[in-house]
Design an enzyme around this catalytic site. Structure first.
Site, PDB file in Angstrom:
ATOM      1  N   ASP A  36       1.613   6.122   5.668  1.00 17.23           N
ATOM      2  CA  ASP A  36       0.613   5.203   5.115  1.00 17.23           C
ATOM      3  C   ASP A  36       1.068   4.558   3.797  1.00 17.23           C
ATOM      4  OD1 ASP A  36      -1.793   3.978   5.730  1.00 17.23           O
ATOM      5  OD2 ASP A  36      -3.015   5.399   4.593  1.00 17.23           O
ATOM      6  N   ASP A  68      -2.614  10.055   4.092  1.00 14.95           N
ATOM      7  CA  ASP A  68      -4.015   9.652   4.250  1.00 14.95           C
ATOM      8  C   ASP A  68      -4.729  10.619   5.191  1.00 14.95           C
ATOM      9  OD1 ASP A  68      -6.448   8.432   4.477  1.00 14.95           O
ATOM     10  OD2 ASP A  68      -5.725   6.689   5.617  1.00 14.95           O
ATOM     11  N   LYS A 106     -10.117  12.516   8.764  1.00 10.11           N
ATOM     12  CA  LYS A 106      -9.666  12.034  10.071  1.00 10.11           C
ATOM     13  C   LYS A 106      -9.642  13.176  11.079  1.00 10.11           C
ATOM     14  CE  LYS A 106      -6.556   8.407   8.384  1.00 10.11           C
ATOM     15  NZ  LYS A 106      -7.220   7.251   9.006  1.00 10.11           N
ATOM     16  N   ASP A 153     -12.270   7.109   4.090  1.00  3.41           N
ATOM     17  CA  ASP A 153     -11.029   6.820   4.822  1.00  3.41           C
ATOM     18  C   ASP A 153     -10.629   5.350   4.703  1.00  3.41           C
ATOM     19  OD1 ASP A 153      -8.842   7.314   6.356  1.00  3.41           O
ATOM     20  OD2 ASP A 153      -9.927   7.534   8.268  1.00  3.41           O
ATOM     21  N   GLU A 178      -9.577   3.828   2.222  1.00  2.00           N
ATOM     22  CA  GLU A 178      -9.052   3.950   0.856  1.00  2.00           C
ATOM     23  C   GLU A 178      -8.081   2.836   0.486  1.00  2.00           C
ATOM     24  OE1 GLU A 178      -7.736   5.366   3.389  1.00  2.00           O
ATOM     25  OE2 GLU A 178      -5.624   4.921   3.092  1.00  2.00           O
ATOM     26  N   ARG A 232      -7.970  -0.403   0.908  1.00  2.00           N
ATOM     27  CA  ARG A 232      -8.489  -1.625   0.296  1.00  2.00           C
ATOM     28  C   ARG A 232      -8.891  -1.389  -1.164  1.00  2.00           C
ATOM     29  NH1 ARG A 232     -13.018  -2.037   4.869  1.00  2.00           N
ATOM     30  NH2 ARG A 232     -11.284  -1.076   5.979  1.00  2.00           N
ATOM     31  N   LYS A 255       0.845  -1.196   0.000  1.00  2.00           N
ATOM     32  CA  LYS A 255       0.000   0.000   0.000  1.00  2.00           C
ATOM     33  C   LYS A 255       0.884   1.252   0.000  1.00  2.00           C
ATOM     34  CE  LYS A 255      -3.295   2.581   2.928  1.00  2.00           C
ATOM     35  NZ  LYS A 255      -4.201   2.549   4.100  1.00  2.00           N
TER      36      LYS A 255
HETATM   37  N1  BES Z   1      -4.333   4.232   7.023  1.00  2.00           N
HETATM   38  C1  BES Z   1      -5.489   3.926   7.798  1.00  2.00           C
HETATM   39  C2  BES Z   1      -5.215   2.859   8.863  1.00  2.00           C
HETATM   40  C3  BES Z   1      -4.362   3.273  10.026  1.00  2.00           C
HETATM   41  C4  BES Z   1      -4.953   3.681  11.199  1.00  2.00           C
HETATM   42  C5  BES Z   1      -2.984   3.206   9.969  1.00  2.00           C
HETATM   43  C6  BES Z   1      -4.166   4.039  12.280  1.00  2.00           C
HETATM   44  C7  BES Z   1      -2.212   3.566  11.035  1.00  2.00           C
HETATM   45  C8  BES Z   1      -2.780   3.970  12.199  1.00  2.00           C
HETATM   46  C9  BES Z   1      -6.607   3.420   6.907  1.00  2.00           C
HETATM   47  O1  BES Z   1      -6.631   3.956   5.642  1.00  2.00           O
HETATM   48  C10 BES Z   1      -7.889   3.804   7.558  1.00  2.00           C
HETATM   49  O2  BES Z   1      -8.150   4.963   7.658  1.00  2.00           O
HETATM   50  N2  BES Z   1      -8.653   2.817   8.003  1.00  2.00           N
HETATM   51  C11 BES Z   1      -9.892   3.067   8.654  1.00  2.00           C
HETATM   52  C12 BES Z   1     -10.949   2.202   8.007  1.00  2.00           C
HETATM   53  C13 BES Z   1     -12.338   2.533   8.452  1.00  2.00           C
HETATM   54  C14 BES Z   1     -12.758   3.865   7.922  1.00  2.00           C
HETATM   55  C15 BES Z   1     -13.251   1.435   7.967  1.00  2.00           C
HETATM   56  C16 BES Z   1      -9.737   2.716  10.120  1.00  2.00           C
HETATM   57  O3  BES Z   1      -9.096   1.711  10.423  1.00  2.00           O
HETATM   58  O4  BES Z   1     -10.226   3.471  10.954  1.00  2.00           O
HETATM   59 ZN    ZN Z   2      -4.859   4.609   4.872  1.00  2.00          ZN
HETATM   60 MN    MN Z   3      -7.689   5.804   5.564  1.00  2.00          MN
END
Ligand code: BES
Ligand code: ZN
Ligand code: MN
Length: 500
Positions: free
Chosen positions: A291, A273, A280, A350, A352, A354, A268
């Protein structure tokens, strides 16, 4: 910084400083320590008997020899309990000692190879762990510091001294492997350490091209027009809200060797992000410059594997983009068509990662791979489930799971398997599109994996490394910020696969 290996008696080394390892529960001192103890009129025995130094992991004691040995100073480092001695104990002790030497401003030192006389690990693995601990602890990212290196205090040369000459040949192999792995991990750390205003998708693509040029790899970078052609609606969709053009990086090692097993790594590469429209919270949002660490890990592994010359056909795919909010950004409720033709309803922008991975996983199929491994900072739920100590692993193939458990144990980038039960996908039903890309309340890491699974047509492992790729507190061989996590376990998995 240069790391060398030689055989001899470390206590006879003419050096500014020599490092000796001491076990916590050992009845007597090791051979070299005993010799030095004698030369120092029992100083080492005394501080251990007095309890000033117990040999616990990460413990240090500095002794001045006042001309009684060839070396000016002796640095004792604890190895912990012998019963718990592991390759990780070696890395931790070597890193702890190297950092102390660095703080002392000493330019070169010699060190014992910890545990070399124990027969617990091969000489190659032991020396490799020494090199990893030392090299990774002394890693620095100073590109954006104006006053770095001004004091000239830098370790320039480390000499590893093996007492048993019969282990030299194996030790040399460990030295070579260790150096390649340190270089790969350092590349991963560099890429993650560059902040997002430098490390854009275009920058990552340029770095990939540089990597390819200096290591004889093939490199192709697809632009947005090519993505359009391929139908990569996930990657293009995420990129909509960004002024930076998305890139799809393809690195290939041993591209013309149809006789070799093909393995594809997917990383990835979200260079920042923000969450997009489903933005966020401000707290810690700066962390999201890491990220793209999955992409950085596969590039680091590519460097290590090509340096080691492993007999594999290896492909690295890095879909890279920013995730930003603006007037054209992807909106919740939008429906995208991904590379395999499936339509996907976007719920939270958020989620993104996947979307861009799904396109890359579709693309991976064209290589007819024996295995595909993706690595991604995918879900905060990974951190909730497993904390700081384990990569969340999902797989459709038990043999691959075992291989990653083994590689994780060896590198201490340990994995823990999480479920890929079919029912998790029930959360992804959409009435408007073929599927939603997110849903459900708990089990976020599992639901993300269940989504990716829908795009997979080969033996596959998904590594969720969210929260593990950066650290605010330094560790024995990991300075602050980019940890470089991923490069070592991927490289180990590939070495095991290649039998090297
Ligand atoms: N890049 C984030 C995941 C992440 C969270 C990495 C904390 C490092 C620390 C990912 O893109 C994300 O935002 N995931 C969301 C998904 C949700 C919106 C379904 C998450 O895990 O909150
Ligand atoms: Zn992300
Ligand atoms: Mn995200």
């Amino acid at each position: 910084m240069e790391i060398k290996l030689k055989t001899g008696e470390v206590q006879k080394e003419q050096a500014e400083l020599i490092v000796l390892g001491v076990f916590e529960d050992q009845a007597g001192l090791g051979q070299s320590a005993a010799a030095i103890d004698q030369a120092l009129d029992g100083q080492i025995t005394q501080i251990t008997v007095d309890g000033d130094f117990k040999g616990k992991a990460k413990e240090l004691a500095l002794l001045y020899t006042a001309g009684h040995t060839a070396a000016k100073r002796i640095l004792l480092v604890g190895l912990g309990k012998e019963s718990k001695f592991s390759l990780e104990s070696i890395r931790v002790a070597a890193g702890t000692a190297a950092k102390r030497v660095h703080e002392l401003g000493i330019k070169n030192f010699s060190t014992e190879v910890f545990g070399a006389g124990l027969d617990k690990f091969s000489q190659a693995d032991t020396v490799q762990a020494m090199v990893e601990g030392t090299g990774l602890a002394l890693y620095e990212f100073t590109e954006l510091k104006s006053d770095a290196n001004d004091n000239g205090k830098k370790v320039e040369e480390v000499t590893l001294v093996l007492s048993d000459p019969s282990g030299l040949q194996e030790g040399e192999a460990g030295l070579t492997a260790g150096k390649a792995i340190v270089a790969g991990t350092s590349l991963t750390r560099d890429l993650v350490n560059w902040p997002a205003n430098f490390a854009t998708p275009t920058f990552l693509a340029q770095q990939a091209q540089k990597l390819a040029e200096s290591n004889g790899l093939a490199c192709q970078v697809l632009d947005e027009a090519a993505m359009q052609e391929l139908g990569m609606g996930g990657l293009l969709g995420v990129s909509e809200g960004s002024d930076q053009p998305a890139k799809f990086i393809i690195l290939e090692y041993n591209a013309n060797r149809s006789d070799l097993d093909t393995i594809v790594l997917v990383g990835k590469g979200v260079t920042f992000d923000s969450g997009g429209i489903s933005i966020k919270p401000a707290d810690d949002m700066d962390r999201m410059r890491s990220d793209m660490a999955g992409g950085a890990a596969v590039m680091g592994a590519m460097l290590a594997v090509s340096t080691l010359g492993l007999p594999l056909h290896l492909v690295a795919l890095v879909p890279t983009t920013e995730n930003m909010p603006d007037g054209r950004a992807l909106k919740p409720g939008d429906i995208l068509r991904l590379m395999n033709g499936k339509t996907v309803e976007v719920i939270n922008t958020d989620a993104e990662g996947r979307l861009i991975l799904a396109d890359a996983l579709c693309y991976a199929a064209r290589y007819n791979p024996k295995a595909v491994v993706d690595i991604a900072t995918l879900t905060g739920a990974r951190t909730v489930a497993l904390g700081d100590q384990a990569i969340g692993l999902f797989s459709n193939d038990d043999d691959l799971v075992q291989r990653f458990v083994t590689a994780g144990q060896k590198t201490w980038e340990r994995v823990w398997q999480l479920p890929l039960f079919e029912e998790y996908a029930d959360n992804l039903q959409s009435f408007a599109a073929d599927m939603k890309h997110q849903g459900g309340k708990g089990g976020g890491a599992c639901i993300a994996a269940a989504f990716l699974d829908k795009f997979v047509t080969y033996p596959w492992v998904h590594l969720d490394v969210a929260g593990l790729v950066s650290t605010e507190t330094e560790r024995p061989y990991t300075p602050r910020w980019a940890t470089g996590l991923g490069a070592r376990i991927l490289t180990q998995f590939l070495r095991d696969w290649a039998g090297k």
